[in-house]
Design an enzyme around this catalytic site. Structure first.
Site, PDB file in Angstrom:
ATOM      1  N   ASP A  31      -7.246  -2.451   6.704  1.00 32.57           N
ATOM      2  CA  ASP A  31      -7.699  -1.375   7.578  1.00 32.57           C
ATOM      3  C   ASP A  31      -7.265  -0.039   6.983  1.00 32.57           C
ATOM      4  O   ASP A  31      -6.084   0.158   6.662  1.00 32.57           O
ATOM      5  CB  ASP A  31      -7.098  -1.548   8.974  1.00 32.57           C
ATOM      6  CG  ASP A  31      -7.829  -0.736  10.026  1.00 32.57           C
ATOM      7  OD1 ASP A  31      -8.989  -0.348   9.786  1.00 32.57           O
ATOM      8  OD2 ASP A  31      -7.242  -0.494  11.096  1.00 32.57           O
ATOM      9  N   HIS A  56      -9.663  12.078  13.077  1.00 35.28           N
ATOM     10  CA  HIS A  56      -8.733  11.175  13.760  1.00 35.28           C
ATOM     11  C   HIS A  56      -7.304  11.398  13.273  1.00 35.28           C
ATOM     12  O   HIS A  56      -6.368  11.529  14.087  1.00 35.28           O
ATOM     13  CB  HIS A  56      -9.152   9.727  13.514  1.00 35.28           C
ATOM     14  CG  HIS A  56      -8.234   8.715  14.109  1.00 35.28           C
ATOM     15  ND1 HIS A  56      -8.051   8.561  15.464  1.00 35.28           N
ATOM     16  CD2 HIS A  56      -7.423   7.791  13.514  1.00 35.28           C
ATOM     17  CE1 HIS A  56      -7.172   7.589  15.692  1.00 35.28           C
ATOM     18  NE2 HIS A  56      -6.781   7.116  14.522  1.00 35.28           N
ATOM     19  N   GLU A  97      -9.950   0.694  18.764  1.00 37.68           N
ATOM     20  CA  GLU A  97     -10.270   1.577  17.649  1.00 37.68           C
ATOM     21  C   GLU A  97     -11.698   1.263  17.221  1.00 37.68           C
ATOM     22  O   GLU A  97     -11.989   0.146  16.762  1.00 37.68           O
ATOM     23  CB  GLU A  97      -9.292   1.386  16.487  1.00 37.68           C
ATOM     24  CG  GLU A  97      -7.886   1.832  16.850  1.00 37.68           C
ATOM     25  CD  GLU A  97      -6.905   1.776  15.694  1.00 37.68           C
ATOM     26  OE1 GLU A  97      -7.226   1.127  14.669  1.00 37.68           O
ATOM     27  OE2 GLU A  97      -5.823   2.377  15.806  1.00 37.68           O
ATOM     28  N   GLU A 106     -14.527   1.299  14.779  1.00 37.59           N
ATOM     29  CA  GLU A 106     -14.529   1.391  13.328  1.00 37.59           C
ATOM     30  C   GLU A 106     -15.806   0.795  12.738  1.00 37.59           C
ATOM     31  O   GLU A 106     -16.569   0.099  13.414  1.00 37.59           O
ATOM     32  CB  GLU A 106     -13.325   0.645  12.742  1.00 37.59           C
ATOM     33  CG  GLU A 106     -11.994   1.040  13.369  1.00 37.59           C
ATOM     34  CD  GLU A 106     -10.793   0.514  12.594  1.00 37.59           C
ATOM     35  OE1 GLU A 106     -10.958   0.135  11.406  1.00 37.59           O
ATOM     36  OE2 GLU A 106      -9.692   0.478  13.174  1.00 37.59           O
ATOM     37  N   ASP A 128     -10.688  -2.653  16.285  1.00 37.36           N
ATOM     38  CA  ASP A 128      -9.336  -3.093  15.939  1.00 37.36           C
ATOM     39  C   ASP A 128      -8.427  -2.807  17.134  1.00 37.36           C
ATOM     40  O   ASP A 128      -7.834  -1.735  17.249  1.00 37.36           O
ATOM     41  CB  ASP A 128      -8.862  -2.363  14.693  1.00 37.36           C
ATOM     42  CG  ASP A 128      -7.726  -3.085  14.003  1.00 37.36           C
ATOM     43  OD1 ASP A 128      -7.720  -4.328  14.020  1.00 37.36           O
ATOM     44  OD2 ASP A 128      -6.850  -2.414  13.430  1.00 37.36           O
ATOM     45  N   ARG A 143      -0.325   0.056  21.684  1.00 37.92           N
ATOM     46  CA  ARG A 143       0.381   1.255  21.229  1.00 37.92           C
ATOM     47  C   ARG A 143       1.875   1.219  21.511  1.00 37.92           C
ATOM     48  O   ARG A 143       2.669   1.751  20.726  1.00 37.92           O
ATOM     49  CB  ARG A 143      -0.238   2.493  21.891  1.00 37.92           C
ATOM     50  CG  ARG A 143      -1.717   2.676  21.638  1.00 37.92           C
ATOM     51  CD  ARG A 143      -2.064   2.788  20.176  1.00 37.92           C
ATOM     52  NE  ARG A 143      -3.485   3.090  19.981  1.00 37.92           N
ATOM     53  CZ  ARG A 143      -4.088   3.133  18.806  1.00 37.92           C
ATOM     54  NH1 ARG A 143      -3.399   2.884  17.715  1.00 37.92           N
ATOM     55  NH2 ARG A 143      -5.376   3.406  18.719  1.00 37.92           N
ATOM     56  N   GLN A 179       3.461  -1.164  19.015  1.00 34.94           N
ATOM     57  CA  GLN A 179       3.396  -0.545  17.690  1.00 34.94           C
ATOM     58  C   GLN A 179       4.378   0.615  17.543  1.00 34.94           C
ATOM     59  O   GLN A 179       4.979   0.808  16.481  1.00 34.94           O
ATOM     60  CB  GLN A 179       1.966  -0.069  17.437  1.00 34.94           C
ATOM     61  CG  GLN A 179       1.718   0.417  16.027  1.00 34.94           C
ATOM     62  CD  GLN A 179       0.260   0.802  15.825  1.00 34.94           C
ATOM     63  OE1 GLN A 179      -0.578   0.495  16.667  1.00 34.94           O
ATOM     64  NE2 GLN A 179      -0.031   1.450  14.726  1.00 34.94           N
ATOM     65  N   TYR A 187       6.787   0.152  14.187  1.00 35.51           N
ATOM     66  CA  TYR A 187       6.051   0.542  12.984  1.00 35.51           C
ATOM     67  C   TYR A 187       6.873   1.256  11.920  1.00 35.51           C
ATOM     68  O   TYR A 187       6.452   1.330  10.766  1.00 35.51           O
ATOM     69  CB  TYR A 187       4.821   1.372  13.359  1.00 35.51           C
ATOM     70  CG  TYR A 187       5.033   2.869  13.410  1.00 35.51           C
ATOM     71  CD1 TYR A 187       4.438   3.709  12.466  1.00 35.51           C
ATOM     72  CD2 TYR A 187       5.797   3.444  14.421  1.00 35.51           C
ATOM     73  CE1 TYR A 187       4.605   5.082  12.519  1.00 35.51           C
ATOM     74  CE2 TYR A 187       5.969   4.803  14.473  1.00 35.51           C
ATOM     75  CZ  TYR A 187       5.370   5.626  13.538  1.00 35.51           C
ATOM     76  OH  TYR A 187       5.544   6.979  13.603  1.00 35.51           O
ATOM     77  N   LYS A 204      -0.967  -4.732  16.119  1.00 33.16           N
ATOM     78  CA  LYS A 204      -2.335  -4.704  15.617  1.00 33.16           C
ATOM     79  C   LYS A 204      -2.872  -6.087  15.251  1.00 33.16           C
ATOM     80  O   LYS A 204      -4.083  -6.257  15.119  1.00 33.16           O
ATOM     81  CB  LYS A 204      -2.409  -3.829  14.355  1.00 33.16           C
ATOM     82  CG  LYS A 204      -1.880  -2.438  14.532  1.00 33.16           C
ATOM     83  CD  LYS A 204      -2.938  -1.520  15.096  1.00 33.16           C
ATOM     84  CE  LYS A 204      -3.917  -1.126  14.015  1.00 33.16           C
ATOM     85  NZ  LYS A 204      -4.906  -0.168  14.497  1.00 33.16           N
ATOM     86  N   THR A 220      -9.022  -8.526  16.268  1.00 34.92           N
ATOM     87  CA  THR A 220      -9.982  -7.577  15.708  1.00 34.92           C
ATOM     88  C   THR A 220     -11.365  -8.173  15.946  1.00 34.92           C
ATOM     89  O   THR A 220     -11.647  -9.282  15.495  1.00 34.92           O
ATOM     90  CB  THR A 220      -9.757  -7.362  14.207  1.00 34.92           C
ATOM     91  OG1 THR A 220      -8.433  -6.856  13.990  1.00 34.92           O
ATOM     92  CG2 THR A 220     -10.773  -6.383  13.632  1.00 34.92           C
ATOM     93  N   THR A 258     -10.131   4.200  12.659  1.00 29.79           N
ATOM     94  CA  THR A 258     -10.817   4.821  13.793  1.00 29.79           C
ATOM     95  C   THR A 258     -11.751   5.931  13.333  1.00 29.79           C
ATOM     96  O   THR A 258     -11.367   6.806  12.560  1.00 29.79           O
ATOM     97  CB  THR A 258      -9.797   5.403  14.777  1.00 29.79           C
ATOM     98  OG1 THR A 258      -8.919   4.367  15.204  1.00 29.79           O
ATOM     99  CG2 THR A 258     -10.483   6.003  15.990  1.00 29.79           C
ATOM    100  N   GLU A 312      -6.354   8.805  21.569  1.00 33.66           N
ATOM    101  CA  GLU A 312      -6.831  10.110  21.124  1.00 33.66           C
ATOM    102  C   GLU A 312      -7.711  10.760  22.195  1.00 33.66           C
ATOM    103  O   GLU A 312      -7.567  11.954  22.489  1.00 33.66           O
ATOM    104  CB  GLU A 312      -7.622   9.867  19.842  1.00 33.66           C
ATOM    105  CG  GLU A 312      -8.051  11.065  19.060  1.00 33.66           C
ATOM    106  CD  GLU A 312      -8.871  10.649  17.846  1.00 33.66           C
ATOM    107  OE1 GLU A 312      -9.303  11.564  17.134  1.00 33.66           O
ATOM    108  OE2 GLU A 312      -9.100   9.441  17.631  1.00 33.66           O
TER     109      GLU A 312
END
Length: 425
Positions: A117, A124, A190, A192, A224, A228, A231, A235, A244, A248, A334, A348
């Protein structure tokens, strides 16, 4: 995860079906009906037809339950098959060979070998940078020098219509010193574009950017799903993992690159790049996405605004000598445009949960159980036509019970509206 329904996902898509799925499109998928084994199919309007019946001596490539063998056959065979399909279907689907889209079940069309990804949308990346670093630079220093990406999990790439189980994991609530365990409360999407590799490269041999067209087979829509809160805690320093890797979703139809020639556009102006990423005309695709949340369109991200070309992504992915294989999948990250209604992730769109959006009369930030998200898209075709991509559809179902060893530590987390966020594709 279980598939709820056949992918009449983009179910007889209405009066637009004939226009979006004509001879200029001829996408590839895998379908089954009446308990028979899945077989590769193409689509003309709202009819699907088994490819093996239309392509003469190429039939053995399609007399199997996936497109894997066809992807590995290479560009001359891809072009030959497409020409044969267009000829065989020039007067419509031959009598007795077609089935209505709502009579078949669509499947994952190929075996996903590996999944990467990227983070290719400048809008973004800039928006997230402003969320995370309001007093600093929105873009990290490397962002315009290379397509930033991470390796995902191929085993959790699923076909449209598959339910998505709310993931569990560690998350640290705002103000807490230690993490708790439980279901994600900041579940996101997300929107994509995914790219399917047809033929790969050997280990130690990079794909030259001039040769990308010989390797790229086609395009799918891709969601995806992202947790949050999980993550945010995990992360640093190595990037996304459990936040994540749980799901997907991709659309069941692969639109071949050959059908997208009229959709090629110049990417937005790029800064100078190193020679292995340099192109005479860095190209993108004029794909207009649509994000539907519980039946209401909340965003229309424009892929044409994406900074990095798919060719640059694939060249970068292999420049260190990493091999790719037939069925490798890489995604754009994204897709977002310059306007609020063009943002392709809810973190977002709602500015980290601080600016809810109205969905079916309710103020919403992140996904709740039983929410359904559908991605759709169209792109220009030859002679003023347009192409359809099908749908990437998924519904959130409740988290499963944690394993016994985790139950003592499992605590529901409050719905967070803080800005404990994380940068992601």
């Amino acid at each position: 995860m279980t598939a709820r329904t056949p992918d009449s996902a983009d179910s007889p898509d209405s009066p637009d079906s004939a226009a979006l799925y004509g001879l200029h499109n001829l996408p590839y998928g895998v379908a089954s009906a009446d308990g028979a084994e899945p077989r590769p199919v193409t689509r003309l309007g709202d009819e699907v037809v088994e490819i093996a019946a239309l392509v003469g001596d190429l039939a053995p490539l399609f007399e199997q339950p996936s497109l894997d063998a066809f992807l590995a056959a290479g560009r001359p065979t891809w072009d030959d098959a497409r020409a044969r399909l267009a000829s065989a279907l020039a007067d419509g689907v031959p009598a007795g060979l077609g089935r209505s889209l709502d009579e078949v079940r669509m499947h994952l069309p190929f075996t996903v070998a590996d999944y990467v990804d990227f983070y290719a949308s400048e809008h973004h990346a800039t928006n997230l940078g402003r969320l995370f670093r309001p007093d600093g630079e929105a873009l990290m220093p490397n962002w315009k020098h290379l397509p930033v990406g991470y390796t995902g999990r191929a085993a959790s790439v699923v076909a449209s219509g598959t339910d998505v189980v709310r993931p569990c994991g560690q998350r640290r609530p705002p103000g807490a010193e230690a993490p708790t365990f439980g279901p994600s409360t900041r579940l996101d999407i997300e929107a994509e574009i995914g790219f399917v590799v047809g033929t790969g490269n050997a280990m130690g041999r990079a794909i030259d950017i001039a040769d990308v067209d010989d390797h790229l087979f086609g395009v799918v829509l891709l969601n995806d799903w992202s947790a949050r809160d999980i993550q945010a805690w995990e992360y640093v320093p190595l990037g996304p993992h459990l936040g994540k890797s749980f799901a997907t979703t991709i659309s069941p139809w692969i639109v071949p690159m050959a059908a997208l020639r009229a959709a090629r556009v110049d990417v937005p102006g790029q800064d100078p790049v190193l020679p292995y990423l340099a192109m005479e005309r860095p190209w993108g695709l004029d794909i207009e996405l649509e994000v539907e949340w519980n039946g209401e369109v909340v965003s229309r991200p424009p892929y044409a605004t994406t900074y990095w070309s798919p060719a640059q992504m694939l060249a970068h992915l292999t420049v260190n000598g990493a091999p790719t294989r037939s069925g490798d999948l890489f995604a754009s990250g994204t897709v977002s445009g310059p306007e609020r209604h063009q943002r392709g992730a809810f973190i977002e769109l709602t500015w980290g949960g601080a600016e809810p959006v109205e969905v079916a009369g309710e103020q919403r930030t992140f996904l709740e159980d039983d929410d359904e998200v559908v991605l759709r898209a169209t792109a220009p075709g030859p002679g003023g036509t347009r192409l359809g991509f099908g749908e990437a559809r998924g519904r959130v179902v409740p988290a499963i019970d944690p394993p016994p060893s985790a139950r003592a530590a499992a605590h529901p987390a409050p719905h967070a509206t803080d800005r404990t966020l994380q940068e992601t594709s």
